[in-house]
Design an enzyme around this catalytic site. Sequence first.
Site, PDB file in Angstrom:
ATOM      1  N   CYS A  64       0.832  -1.209   0.000  1.00  0.00           N
ATOM      2  CA  CYS A  64       0.000   0.000   0.000  1.00  0.00           C
ATOM      3  C   CYS A  64       0.867   1.260   0.000  1.00  0.00           C
ATOM      4  CB  CYS A  64      -0.905  -0.022   1.232  1.00  0.00           C
ATOM      5  SG  CYS A  64      -2.021   1.381   1.300  1.00  0.00           S
ATOM      6  N   CYS A  68       0.764   4.962   6.685  1.00  0.00           N
ATOM      7  CA  CYS A  68       0.201   4.809   8.036  1.00  0.00           C
ATOM      8  C   CYS A  68       1.243   4.131   8.930  1.00  0.00           C
ATOM      9  CB  CYS A  68      -1.066   3.963   7.968  1.00  0.00           C
ATOM     10  SG  CYS A  68      -2.213   4.552   6.710  1.00  0.00           S
ATOM     11  N   CYS A  71       0.767   0.495  10.306  1.00  0.00           N
ATOM     12  CA  CYS A  71       0.287  -0.579   9.434  1.00  0.00           C
ATOM     13  C   CYS A  71       1.407  -1.427   8.826  1.00  0.00           C
ATOM     14  CB  CYS A  71      -0.571   0.004   8.314  1.00  0.00           C
ATOM     15  SG  CYS A  71      -1.317  -1.307   7.321  1.00  0.00           S
ATOM     16  N   CYS A 108     -16.054  -9.253   6.546  1.00  0.00           N
ATOM     17  CA  CYS A 108     -15.395  -7.994   6.192  1.00  0.00           C
ATOM     18  C   CYS A 108     -14.167  -8.293   5.335  1.00  0.00           C
ATOM     19  CB  CYS A 108     -14.936  -7.260   7.445  1.00  0.00           C
ATOM     20  SG  CYS A 108     -16.227  -7.099   8.678  1.00  0.00           S
ATOM     21  N   CYS A 140     -19.030  -6.348   4.425  1.00  0.00           N
ATOM     22  CA  CYS A 140     -18.348  -5.075   4.682  1.00  0.00           C
ATOM     23  C   CYS A 140     -17.052  -5.059   3.866  1.00  0.00           C
ATOM     24  CB  CYS A 140     -18.046  -4.970   6.179  1.00  0.00           C
ATOM     25  SG  CYS A 140     -17.180  -3.445   6.616  1.00  0.00           S
ATOM     26  N   CYS A 200     -18.901   2.354   8.758  1.00  0.00           N
ATOM     27  CA  CYS A 200     -18.134   1.714   9.830  1.00  0.00           C
ATOM     28  C   CYS A 200     -16.881   2.557  10.011  1.00  0.00           C
ATOM     29  CB  CYS A 200     -17.772   0.282   9.428  1.00  0.00           C
ATOM     30  SG  CYS A 200     -16.651  -0.520  10.602  1.00  0.00           S
ATOM     31  N   ARG A 272     -17.440  -2.065  18.156  1.00  0.00           N
ATOM     32  CA  ARG A 272     -16.713  -3.310  17.874  1.00  0.00           C
ATOM     33  C   ARG A 272     -15.386  -3.350  18.605  1.00  0.00           C
ATOM     34  NH1 ARG A 272     -19.436  -5.779  13.658  1.00  0.00           N
ATOM     35  NH2 ARG A 272     -20.728  -4.229  12.632  1.00  0.00           N
TER      36      ARG A 272
HETATM   37  N1  SAM Z   1      -6.488   0.520   3.305  1.00  0.00           N
HETATM   38  C1  SAM Z   1      -7.735   0.655   3.882  1.00  0.00           C
HETATM   39  C2  SAM Z   1      -7.825   1.789   4.873  1.00  0.00           C
HETATM   40  O1  SAM Z   1      -6.819   2.197   5.408  1.00  0.00           O
HETATM   41  O2  SAM Z   1      -8.939   2.249   5.116  1.00  0.00           O
HETATM   42  C3  SAM Z   1      -8.251  -0.608   4.525  1.00  0.00           C
HETATM   43  C4  SAM Z   1      -7.366  -1.514   5.321  1.00  0.00           C
HETATM   44  S1  SAM Z   1      -6.710  -0.878   6.855  1.00  0.00           S
HETATM   45  C5  SAM Z   1      -5.607  -2.152   7.264  1.00  0.00           C
HETATM   46  C6  SAM Z   1      -8.060  -0.953   8.005  1.00  0.00           C
HETATM   47  C7  SAM Z   1      -7.828  -0.439   9.400  1.00  0.00           C
HETATM   48  O3  SAM Z   1      -7.079  -1.378  10.163  1.00  0.00           O
HETATM   49  C8  SAM Z   1      -7.038   0.837   9.570  1.00  0.00           C
HETATM   50  O4  SAM Z   1      -7.810   1.959   9.344  1.00  0.00           O
HETATM   51  C9  SAM Z   1      -6.606   0.769  11.027  1.00  0.00           C
HETATM   52  O5  SAM Z   1      -7.555   1.414  11.850  1.00  0.00           O
HETATM   53  C10 SAM Z   1      -6.593  -0.725  11.312  1.00  0.00           C
HETATM   54  N2  SAM Z   1      -5.218  -1.194  11.572  1.00  0.00           N
HETATM   55  C11 SAM Z   1      -4.249  -1.385  10.661  1.00  0.00           C
HETATM   56  N3  SAM Z   1      -3.104  -1.792  11.243  1.00  0.00           N
HETATM   57  C12 SAM Z   1      -3.367  -1.874  12.570  1.00  0.00           C
HETATM   58  C13 SAM Z   1      -2.575  -2.221  13.713  1.00  0.00           C
HETATM   59  N4  SAM Z   1      -1.304  -2.559  13.577  1.00  0.00           N
HETATM   60  N5  SAM Z   1      -3.150  -2.185  14.925  1.00  0.00           N
HETATM   61  C14 SAM Z   1      -4.471  -1.829  15.045  1.00  0.00           C
HETATM   62  N6  SAM Z   1      -5.254  -1.489  14.008  1.00  0.00           N
HETATM   63  C15 SAM Z   1      -4.715  -1.494  12.791  1.00  0.00           C
HETATM   64 FE1  SF4 Z   2      -2.697   1.210   3.462  1.00  0.00          FE
HETATM   65 FE2  SF4 Z   2      -2.474   0.083   5.851  1.00  0.00          FE
HETATM   66 FE3  SF4 Z   2      -2.872   2.680   5.662  1.00  0.00          FE
HETATM   67 FE4  SF4 Z   2      -4.870   0.985   4.982  1.00  0.00          FE
HETATM   68  S1  SF4 Z   2      -3.996   1.268   6.990  1.00  0.00           S
HETATM   69  S2  SF4 Z   2      -4.200   2.817   3.870  1.00  0.00           S
HETATM   70  S3  SF4 Z   2      -3.649  -0.693   4.127  1.00  0.00           S
HETATM   71  S4  SF4 Z   2      -1.048   1.569   4.917  1.00  0.00           S
END
Ligand code: SAM
Ligand code: SF4
Length: 330
Positions: A64, A68, A71, A108, A140, A200, A272
């Site tokens: 991606c 973030c 992530c 989801c 979802c 959500c 949730r």
């Molecule tokens: N890329 C899309 C987005 O960011 O909306 C969808 C996938 S993203 C992995 C979905 C959510 O997972 C993120 O918004 C974040 O809140 C949560 N998330 C991701 N990594 C995480 C982590 N290490 N610990 C807790 N929540 C996490």
């Molecule tokens: Fe990409 Fe992870 Fe950020 Fe979702 S949370 S936009 S998958 S880097």
Amino acid sequence: MRTQEATENCNSNLRHDWSLNEVKELLEKPLMDLLWMAQTVHRTNNPGYHVQLASLLSVKTGGCEEDCSYCPQSIHNSSDLSGQPNLEVNSVLRQAKAAKEAGADRFCMGWAWREVRDGKQFEEMLTMVKGVKGLGMEACVTAGMVTQNQAKRLAKAGLTAYNHNLDTSPEKYGEIITTRTYQERLETLERVRAAGINVCCGGIIGMGESISDRASLLQVLASLEPHPESVPINSLVAVEGTPLEDMSAIDPLEMIRMVATARILMPKSKIRLSAGREQLGREAQILCLQAGANSIFYGDKLLTTGNPDVDTDRELLAQAGVNIRIDYEE
Ligand code: SAM
Ligand code: SF4
Ligand code: DTB
């Protein structure tokens, strides 16, 4: 166009005008008083302690472009998990069926994208949504930003909800993510809402934020009108190779406070209890359920990290004396 849940969330007794101080005072209340208040709101608005089981599947993992810092799927982090093939429609639907047979009511699906792009993969997403609904489950999707036309097409395919988290306060956002803005996130949420899809939207605690940041995130969520039908509260899963890898685990009481406050602010939403349950322990999870959490992610895996196994979760729910909720409607 609004779903029935969205209309209920517009009831005049629901407030959208909480001040930051009011939210902060709730978060910092003596725990016994906070729990009492949250339980009262929960029992009045959602009688019977019913918990929805939602299973997660990562359809497109890693690679991606967003940065973030929590992530494991960002190309900016050495944890990036790219190189895994995208799952095909049949494989996704097989896994959805297995989740349903294991007791899940909602499925989801996640795509590690900055934004949804039109083309073959989007057409497949629509087929997956139709297939999941066809199995008799809520569907979802979480896949980054969407255009109005994409949101309309997802609605037409029968999508129940779109997950798009705000993650933290507007004030702290730039420390966590630099490749997009809070405003862009809010605009996607508006497009999802306008298409008649349930929203959500939640966040993560344990990223070094202050109590004011938590209050500010909750204030923004509660100011949305209608409230998001679903509010995932995650605690950070600190993954090696991400900038937040060294964050220490939160005190489980912080999660209980966050859930309880979310329940008071958004009485009818599904709260949730999301990532980070493995670090919580049985008693803290039960207190979260008592304070108003009425859904959990169910299945051995979240998107890329672990989750309690299904037998442990079934035992937890039985010990807590809560029922499993089926929300799927034809
Ligand atoms: N890329 C899309 C987005 O960011 O909306 C969808 C996938 S993203 C992995 C979905 C959510 O997972 C993120 O918004 C974040 O809140 C949560 N998330 C991701 N990594 C995480 C982590 N290490 N610990 C807790 N929540 C996490
Ligand atoms: Fe990409 Fe992870 Fe950020 Fe979702 S949370 S936009 S998958 S880097
Ligand atoms: C949400 O708020 N939490 C889920 C779901 N929505 C998509 C995702 C949690 C991901 C945790 C890290 C991982 O497994 O990659």
